[in-house]
Every structure is written in structure tokens, then in C-alpha cells.
Design a protein around this motif. Structure first.
Motif, PDB file in Angstrom:
ATOM      1  N   THR A  30     -11.376  -7.017   7.373  1.00 55.21           N
ATOM      2  CA  THR A  30      -9.958  -7.159   7.334  1.00 55.21           C
ATOM      3  C   THR A  30      -9.524  -5.345   8.897  1.00 55.21           C
ATOM      4  OG1 THR A  30      -9.439  -6.657   5.513  1.00 55.21           O
ATOM      5  CG2 THR A  30      -7.730  -5.405   6.592  1.00 55.21           C
TER       6      THR A  30
ATOM      7  N   TYR B 117     -14.513   4.134   9.683  1.00 58.47           N
ATOM      8  CA  TYR B 117     -13.537   3.074   9.080  1.00 58.47           C
ATOM      9  C   TYR B 117     -12.596   3.534  10.597  1.00 58.47           C
ATOM     10  CZ  TYR B 117      -8.385   4.895   8.545  1.00 58.47           C
ATOM     11  OH  TYR B 117      -6.403   5.278   8.470  1.00 58.47           O
TER      12      TYR B 117
ATOM     13  N   GLY C 213       0.464  -1.522  -0.256  1.00 53.73           N
ATOM     14  CA  GLY C 213      -0.156  -0.276   0.340  1.00 53.73           C
ATOM     15  C   GLY C 213       0.601   1.307   0.196  1.00 53.73           C
ATOM     16  N   PHE C 214       0.192   2.177   0.539  1.00 50.34           N
ATOM     17  CA  PHE C 214       1.033   3.532  -0.227  1.00 50.34           C
ATOM     18  C   PHE C 214       2.054   3.956   0.870  1.00 50.34           C
ATOM     19  CE2 PHE C 214       0.269   8.028   1.848  1.00 50.34           C
ATOM     20  CZ  PHE C 214       1.108   9.337   1.437  1.00 50.34           C
ATOM     21  N   ILE C 215       1.457   3.730   2.363  1.00 51.37           N
ATOM     22  CA  ILE C 215       3.312   3.629   3.561  1.00 51.37           C
ATOM     23  C   ILE C 215       3.707   2.669   3.373  1.00 51.37           C
ATOM     24  CG2 ILE C 215       2.828   3.949   6.189  1.00 51.37           C
ATOM     25  CD1 ILE C 215       0.421   5.715   6.355  1.00 51.37           C
TER      26      ILE C 215
ATOM     27  N   THR D 139      -5.463  -5.831  -1.988  1.00 50.25           N
ATOM     28  CA  THR D 139      -6.935  -5.201  -2.309  1.00 50.25           C
ATOM     29  C   THR D 139      -6.881  -3.992  -4.312  1.00 50.25           C
ATOM     30  OG1 THR D 139      -6.663  -3.739  -0.905  1.00 50.25           O
ATOM     31  CG2 THR D 139      -7.116  -5.608  -0.505  1.00 50.25           C
TER      32      THR D 139
ATOM     33  N   LYS E  69     -10.613   1.316  13.126  1.00 48.38           N
ATOM     34  CA  LYS E  69      -9.756   1.407  13.722  1.00 48.38           C
ATOM     35  C   LYS E  69      -9.176   1.701  14.812  1.00 48.38           C
ATOM     36  CE  LYS E  69      -6.110   1.565  11.363  1.00 48.38           C
ATOM     37  NZ  LYS E  69      -5.120   1.021  11.018  1.00 48.38           N
TER      38      LYS E  69
ATOM     39  N   LEU F  44       0.389  -2.526   9.395  1.00 50.27           N
ATOM     40  CA  LEU F  44      -0.142  -1.074   8.390  1.00 50.27           C
ATOM     41  C   LEU F  44      -1.457  -2.190   7.451  1.00 50.27           C
ATOM     42  CD1 LEU F  44       3.029  -1.056   8.209  1.00 50.27           C
ATOM     43  CD2 LEU F  44       2.091   1.065   7.143  1.00 50.27           C
TER      44      LEU F  44
ATOM     45  N   SER G 168      -8.274   1.811   4.160  1.00 45.33           N
ATOM     46  CA  SER G 168      -7.916   3.223   4.441  1.00 45.33           C
ATOM     47  C   SER G 168      -8.357   4.487   4.665  1.00 45.33           C
ATOM     48  CB  SER G 168      -6.363   2.934   4.105  1.00 45.33           C
ATOM     49  OG  SER G 168      -5.860   3.197   3.110  1.00 45.33           O
TER      50      SER G 168
ATOM     51  N   ASN H  63      -1.173  11.377   6.053  1.00 49.30           N
ATOM     52  CA  ASN H  63       0.451  11.117   5.195  1.00 49.30           C
ATOM     53  C   ASN H  63      -0.117  11.645   3.667  1.00 49.30           C
ATOM     54  OD1 ASN H  63       1.330   8.659   6.020  1.00 49.30           O
ATOM     55  ND2 ASN H  63       0.593   9.457   7.567  1.00 49.30           N
TER      56      ASN H  63
ATOM     57  N   ASP I 217       0.877  -9.059   2.819  1.00 46.75           N
ATOM     58  CA  ASP I 217      -0.241  -8.305   1.680  1.00 46.75           C
ATOM     59  C   ASP I 217      -1.328  -9.010   0.845  1.00 46.75           C
ATOM     60  OD1 ASP I 217      -0.247  -4.894   0.919  1.00 46.75           O
ATOM     61  OD2 ASP I 217      -2.007  -5.931  -0.392  1.00 46.75           O
TER      62      ASP I 217
ATOM     63  N   ASP J 262      -4.632 -12.845   3.287  1.00 45.37           N
ATOM     64  CA  ASP J 262      -5.489 -12.508   3.884  1.00 45.37           C
ATOM     65  C   ASP J 262      -5.303 -12.485   5.675  1.00 45.37           C
ATOM     66  OD1 ASP J 262      -7.728 -11.193   4.677  1.00 45.37           O
ATOM     67  OD2 ASP J 262      -9.459 -12.545   3.155  1.00 45.37           O
ATOM     68  N   LEU J 263      -5.193 -11.257   6.253  1.00 41.58           N
ATOM     69  CA  LEU J 263      -5.193 -11.239   7.641  1.00 41.58           C
ATOM     70  C   LEU J 263      -6.086 -12.040   7.980  1.00 41.58           C
ATOM     71  CD1 LEU J 263      -5.702  -7.054   8.375  1.00 41.58           C
ATOM     72  CD2 LEU J 263      -2.902  -9.276   8.415  1.00 41.58           C
TER      73      LEU J 263
HETATM   74  P1  NAD Z   1      -3.708   1.225   2.064  1.00 43.29           P
HETATM   75  O1  NAD Z   1      -4.795   2.089   1.335  1.00 43.29           O
HETATM   76  O2  NAD Z   1      -2.416   2.428   0.994  1.00 43.29           O
HETATM   77  O3  NAD Z   1      -2.631   0.292   1.600  1.00 43.29           O
HETATM   78  C1  NAD Z   1      -3.641  -0.604   2.447  1.00 43.29           C
HETATM   79  C2  NAD Z   1      -2.718  -1.999   2.183  1.00 43.29           C
HETATM   80  O4  NAD Z   1      -3.001  -3.413   2.983  1.00 43.29           O
HETATM   81  C3  NAD Z   1      -2.982  -2.338   1.012  1.00 43.29           C
HETATM   82  O5  NAD Z   1      -1.453  -2.818   0.586  1.00 43.29           O
HETATM   83  C4  NAD Z   1      -3.679  -3.508   1.131  1.00 43.29           C
HETATM   84  O6  NAD Z   1      -3.693  -4.149  -0.541  1.00 43.29           O
HETATM   85  C5  NAD Z   1      -4.399  -4.831   2.303  1.00 43.29           C
HETATM   86  N1  NAD Z   1      -4.705  -5.081   2.645  1.00 43.29           N
HETATM   87  C6  NAD Z   1      -5.995  -4.992   2.315  1.00 43.29           C
HETATM   88  N2  NAD Z   1      -6.424  -5.300   3.340  1.00 43.29           N
HETATM   89  C7  NAD Z   1      -5.894  -6.775   3.649  1.00 43.29           C
HETATM   90  C8  NAD Z   1      -6.257  -8.179   4.446  1.00 43.29           C
HETATM   91  N3  NAD Z   1      -7.243  -8.286   4.568  1.00 43.29           N
HETATM   92  N4  NAD Z   1      -5.275  -8.832   4.451  1.00 43.29           N
HETATM   93  C9  NAD Z   1      -4.135  -8.694   3.976  1.00 43.29           C
HETATM   94  N5  NAD Z   1      -3.282  -7.709   3.363  1.00 43.29           N
HETATM   95  C10 NAD Z   1      -4.084  -6.248   3.027  1.00 43.29           C
HETATM   96  O7  NAD Z   1      -3.231   2.368   3.279  1.00 43.29           O
HETATM   97  P2  NAD Z   1      -1.861   3.610   3.738  1.00 43.29           P
HETATM   98  O8  NAD Z   1      -2.914   4.710   3.241  1.00 43.29           O
HETATM   99  O9  NAD Z   1      -0.758   3.356   3.245  1.00 43.29           O
HETATM  100  O10 NAD Z   1      -2.276   3.023   5.290  1.00 43.29           O
HETATM  101  C11 NAD Z   1      -1.940   2.424   6.289  1.00 43.29           C
HETATM  102  C12 NAD Z   1      -1.628   1.694   7.579  1.00 43.29           C
HETATM  103  O11 NAD Z   1      -2.108   3.336   8.065  1.00 43.29           O
HETATM  104  C13 NAD Z   1      -3.369   1.585   7.079  1.00 43.29           C
HETATM  105  O12 NAD Z   1      -3.782   0.714   8.830  1.00 43.29           O
HETATM  106  C14 NAD Z   1      -3.918   3.265   8.111  1.00 43.29           C
HETATM  107  O13 NAD Z   1      -5.156   3.170   8.976  1.00 43.29           O
HETATM  108  C15 NAD Z   1      -3.276   3.951   8.737  1.00 43.29           C
HETATM  109  N6  NAD Z   1      -3.132   5.023   8.295  1.00 43.29           N
HETATM  110  C16 NAD Z   1      -2.898   5.628   7.148  1.00 43.29           C
HETATM  111  C17 NAD Z   1      -3.104   7.121   7.051  1.00 43.29           C
HETATM  112  C18 NAD Z   1      -2.731   8.312   5.888  1.00 43.29           C
HETATM  113  O14 NAD Z   1      -2.850   9.657   5.395  1.00 43.29           O
HETATM  114  N7  NAD Z   1      -2.549   7.496   4.839  1.00 43.29           N
HETATM  115  C19 NAD Z   1      -2.196   8.042   8.167  1.00 43.29           C
HETATM  116  C20 NAD Z   1      -2.818   7.351   9.455  1.00 43.29           C
HETATM  117  C21 NAD Z   1      -2.259   6.493   9.786  1.00 43.29           C
END
Ligand code: NAD
Ligand code: TDX
Length: 384
Positions: free
Chosen positions: A130, A190, A41-43, A66, A194, A111, A115, A220, A63, A89-90
Motif C-alpha cells: 500500500t 512502517y 480512516g482516522f485522520i 481495510t 513511508k 493519506l 499506519s 495525532n 478508500d 485499492d491504491l
Molecule cells: P488509518 O490507518 O486510520 O487510516 C488509513 C486509511 O487508509 C483507512 O481508511 C484504510 O482503509 C485506507 N487504506 C489502507 N490501504 C489502502 C489501499 N491499499 N487503498 C486505499 N485505501 C487504503 O491511518 P491514519 O492514522 O488516519 O493516518 C493517515 C495518514 O497520515 C497515513 O498516511 C499516516 O502515515 C499519516 N500520519 C498518521 C499519523 C497518526 O498519528 N495517525 C501521524 C502522522 C502521519
């Protein structure tokens, strides 16, 4: 005595900018293999890159892939023996247990999540699966594995749960920023999911002794963000000459942090934080949405000028249901106790981000030419 002159000090401060400084409980020598969930994912992808390339850590990247997971975000790690991808899948508890048995990680950074607030309004079910059930399955597998460890490996093991500032609910203008002790008050499916997962992680420490760390971070931004979130939406709408949708009156405030700074903070907490503690992570960078959107338009006017200023395409659209007015993080604890603070400024981080989307059109074109085409999400009428 060697006294540093003022000009020498400024030079030193410019050249040598440690981001996470602390002489405390560093255990990086114990940290060889980390299981990162959501690493596509992103982060997650920014974190995996940092761990593998900068910190010399072997990453098992778990991962599900999705809609939000994308291995093209890690193409530069192709063939790197320190990056091992596992599609899983978690929610599949047996698969979680077998991943721990096979890869024997020294720590977990969790992570993986659904999201996007707007998608949680349209379809909350996946968020419960999830974020709540999946986190439960991962905690159970981690605990079983942890109980089988011994000696130094057991002492060093950590389960780092990565969460959001949205669990604290909303602030009014003038309220003090969220601290680690602000009571939870989530409003969206959401943030409620969380919050549930944060409670589960802490309960697994208090009840079963799993060494859990929790971090709650603000919004982020940066490279590889899926174009459903505000900043990439604005950039891509500008580039396509589309209307730029600003929810409500654009008065909502978010606290923006460059994603690589977040990844550094996560590594800092993992290696130096104390189990049972929570650390807030933020950018000290509050901006009203409309101000942020206008800044992005201004940067694009410079870097990719159009026939007319991009801001002319801003349109105020129906608000997000339950839209939190303001988030702001008090990140003084992580600075005081672990020595972390963000490096990127608002101006430098945004310019870099806009430039990244200009330079990486192939990455986002493949996304917006698929199932998701920058359409509006998160209207209550879509809920199912
Ligand atoms: P994202 O949506 O870009 O990535 C999420 C990743 O999780 C994806 O690669 C997806 O394939 C994977 N995923 C989803 N369901 C799954 C499952 N059942 N089993 C395995 N993998 C699964 O999210 P993000 O923005 O990178 O956020 C990552 C984490 O950081 C999240 O927990 C989010 O709550 C937290 N967060 C995000 C932000 C933000 O601004 N983006 C800020 C604070 C906290
Ligand atoms: O088109 C848009 N127009 C608009 O005005 C979009 C997509 C958003 N917005 C507004 C809503 C928010 O006030 O911009 C702000 C930011 O929205 P998002 O990018 O959807 O982020 P947000 O809802 O604040 O949540 C993000 O930060 C906290 C992440 O998606 C979460 O995963 C993280 O926990």
C-alpha cells in the motif's frame, strides 16, 4: 489612528483566532473538488468532515476499507452531495486512472496507508504494497491526468502527500526537534515504507514536474482513532477494567497533535503551500508515554470514576522491537510561512478525546467485538 487597547486586544485574540493566516498564494477559488485517499480512516475522516462542512469543498473519498477504514466515522455526511465515496485499492493502477478521468479533481490529498507500527512488525508485506506500490500507482495516475490539464486548472493542481515524523528516526533526550532538512533515518517497516513513499512523491516532482507538497506530522489523537493506537487503547482498557500495557519503561516521548488541528494544517498547506516544499506539522506537545497514560487515567477518574484509581492497572510490558525513543517536531516553518499553529491545548484536547470515547461507545464497541479485540500487536515473534 485607531489604537487597540490591551484589554481589547485580548478580547480580539480570544474571539478571532485565525489558525492559518497568510496573504500569499491562496488558490481556494480553484479548489472545488479534492480527491482524498484514506478518507475513511482516522485522520482522513476528520479531514473530509472539515473540507465538506467547513470549507465548502466537494470530496471524492477513495478508500479500500481495510480493517482501519470505517464509513461509520462519516455517518454525519450521509446524503451530503459534497461527499462521494469510492471503494478502491491504491494498488490498482487502472482503477486509479479511471477515478481521475471520471471525477476530474483539482487536487489530491494522499493519506491512505497502512499506519500502525506494531502491525508493520507483525506483517510488513501490506505496508510495502500500500505505502510504496500504492503510492507509486497513485502518482502515475495523477501525473497522466495532470499532463492532460490546461491553463489555470493545470497551474492550480496539487498532489499533497501526507507523511509522518517517524521517517526522521529517533531523537535522544536534549536533541533539537526534527526540521524539514533533518536526514531520513527510519527504523520500523512502517516508517521505512513511508520514507520510500515520500521519496517517490518528491521524485515525481523533480523528474516529471508533478506539483507535489509533502507534510510530515507528529502523533495525532482525537475522535475516530482506531483502538490499536496508544490513546484509545488506554481509554478502552480502563473502561473494561483490563491491564493497561505500557511498553518498556514508558520513557518514550511523542509530540501530540489534536487531529482537527492537523486537518486544518493540511488544508492550509494545500491552499497556500508552494509546490516542491515540505512542511513539518506538530503540536509543540512532547510527553513521556507514562506521563500521558497517567493523565488519561486521571481524566477518567474524574469523568467515569471506578472502584479504584485507573492508574493502579498500569503494567510495564515487553518493549516494541526497534522502539524509537523520542520524536519532536519543529513546526516553525509552517507558522512563519503559512501562519498555521495548533489551537487545541494538551489539557483541552485530551479531555475532549476521552469524553468522545465515553459518548461514542457504539462506534468502538462494533470494532472491538470484531476481529480485533484489543490484543497486543507488534511482537517480533509474530513476524510473518
Ligand atoms: P488509518 O490507518 O486510520 O487510516 C488509513 C486509511 O487508509 C483507512 O481508511 C484504510 O482503509 C485506507 N487504506 C489502507 N490501504 C489502502 C489501499 N491499499 N487503498 C486505499 N485505501 C487504503 O491511518 P491514519 O492514522 O488516519 O493516518 C493517515 C495518514 O497520515 C497515513 O498516511 C499516516 O502515515 C499519516 N500520519 C498518521 C499519523 C497518526 O498519528 N495517525 C501521524 C502522522 C502521519
Ligand atoms: O499499547 C501500547 N502501549 C504503549 O506503550 C501502544 C499501542 C503503544 N505504546 C507506546 C508506543 C509508542 O511509544 O505508545 C507510543 C505511541 O504508540 P502508537 O500509538 O502505536 O503510535 P506510534 O508508534 O508513535 O505511531 C503513530 O504516530 C506516528 C501513528 O501510529 C503513526 O501512523 C504516525 O505516523
Amino acid at each position: 489612528m485607531n489604537i487597540m487597547k490591551k484589554q481589547d486586544f485580548f478580547f480580539f485574540a480570544l474571539v478571532f483566532q485565525p489558525q492559518c493566516t497568510h496573504n500569499g498564494s491562496m488558490h481556494s477559488e480553484d479548489l472545488r473538488t479534492v480527491l482524498v485517499t484514506g478518507g475513511a480512516g482516522f485522520i482522513g475522516s476528520n479531514l473530509v468532515r472539515l473540507l465538506v462542512k467547513e470549507k465548502g469543498i466537494r470530496v471524492i473519498n477513495l478508500d479500500k476499507l481495510t480493517y482501519a477504514g470505517n464509513l461509520e466515522s462519516l455517518a454525519d455526511l450521509d446524503g451530503d452531495p459534497n461527499h462521494l465515496f469510492v471503494q478502491a485499492d491504491l494498488c490498482d493502477g487502472e482503477q486509479m486512472r479511471s477515478i481521475f478521468r471520471e471525477h476530474q479533481p483539482d487536487a489530491v490529498m494522499h493519506l491512505a496507508a497502512e499506519s500502525h507500527v506494531d502491525r508493520s512488525i507483525d506483517g510488513p508485506g501490506e505496508f510495502i504494497q500500500t505505502n510504496v506500490v500504492g503510492t507509486f500507482q497513485l502518482l502515475q495516475a495523477a501525473l497522466e491526468y495532470y499532463r492532460g490539464l490546461e491553463g489555470a486548472r493545470k497551474n492550480a493542481f496539487r498532489f499533497h502527500h501526507i507523511s509522518t515524523d517517524e521517517v526522521f528516526g529517533t531523537l535522544q533526550m536534549g536533541d533539537p526537534a526534527f526540521t524539514e532538512t533533518t536526514p531520513y533515518d527510519p527504523h520500523s517497516p512502517y516508517s521505512a515504507s513511508k520514507a520510500s513513499s515520500d521519496h517517490l512523491a518528491r521524485a515525481w516532482m523533480d523528474t516529471y514536474g508533478l506539483p507535489v507538497l509533502v507534510t510530515n506530522c507528529s502523533n495525532n489523537y482525537g475522535p475516530y482513532q482506531f483502538p490499536e493506537k496508544l490513546i484509545p487503547v488506554v481509554i478502552l482498557k480502563c473502561l473494561r477494567g483490563d491491564v493497561i500495557p505500557v511498553y518498556g519503561k514508558g520513557e518514550n516521548i511523542r509530540d501530540w497533535l489534536y487531529v482537527v488541528d492537523h486537518a486544518e494544517a493540511l488544508h492550509c498547506v494545500l491552499t497556500r503551500g508552494s509546490p516542491g516544499e515540505t512542511y513539518n506539522i506538530g503540536g509543540n506537545n512532547e510527553r513521556q508515554n507514562i506521563e500521558l497514560v497517567q493523565s488519561l487515567c486521571g481524566i477518567l477518574d474524574e469523568l467515569r470514576p471506578g472502584a479504584t484509581p485507573y492508574a493502579e492497572n498500569i503494567s510495564f510490558v515487553t518493549d516494541r522491537p526497534g522502539h524509537d525513543l523520542r520524536y519532536a517536531i519543529d513546526a516553525s516553518k509552517i507558522k512563519r510561512e503559512l501562519g498555521w499553529e495548533p489551537k487545541e491545548t494538551f489539557a483541552s484536547g485530551f479531555r475532549k478525546t476521552v469524553q468522545w470515547y465515553l459518548d461514542n461507545e457504539a462506534w468502538w464497541q462494533r470494532i472491538v467485538s470484531g476481529d480485533y479485540q484489543l490484543t497486543r500487536l507488534g511482537q517480533e515473534s509474530n513476524a510473518g
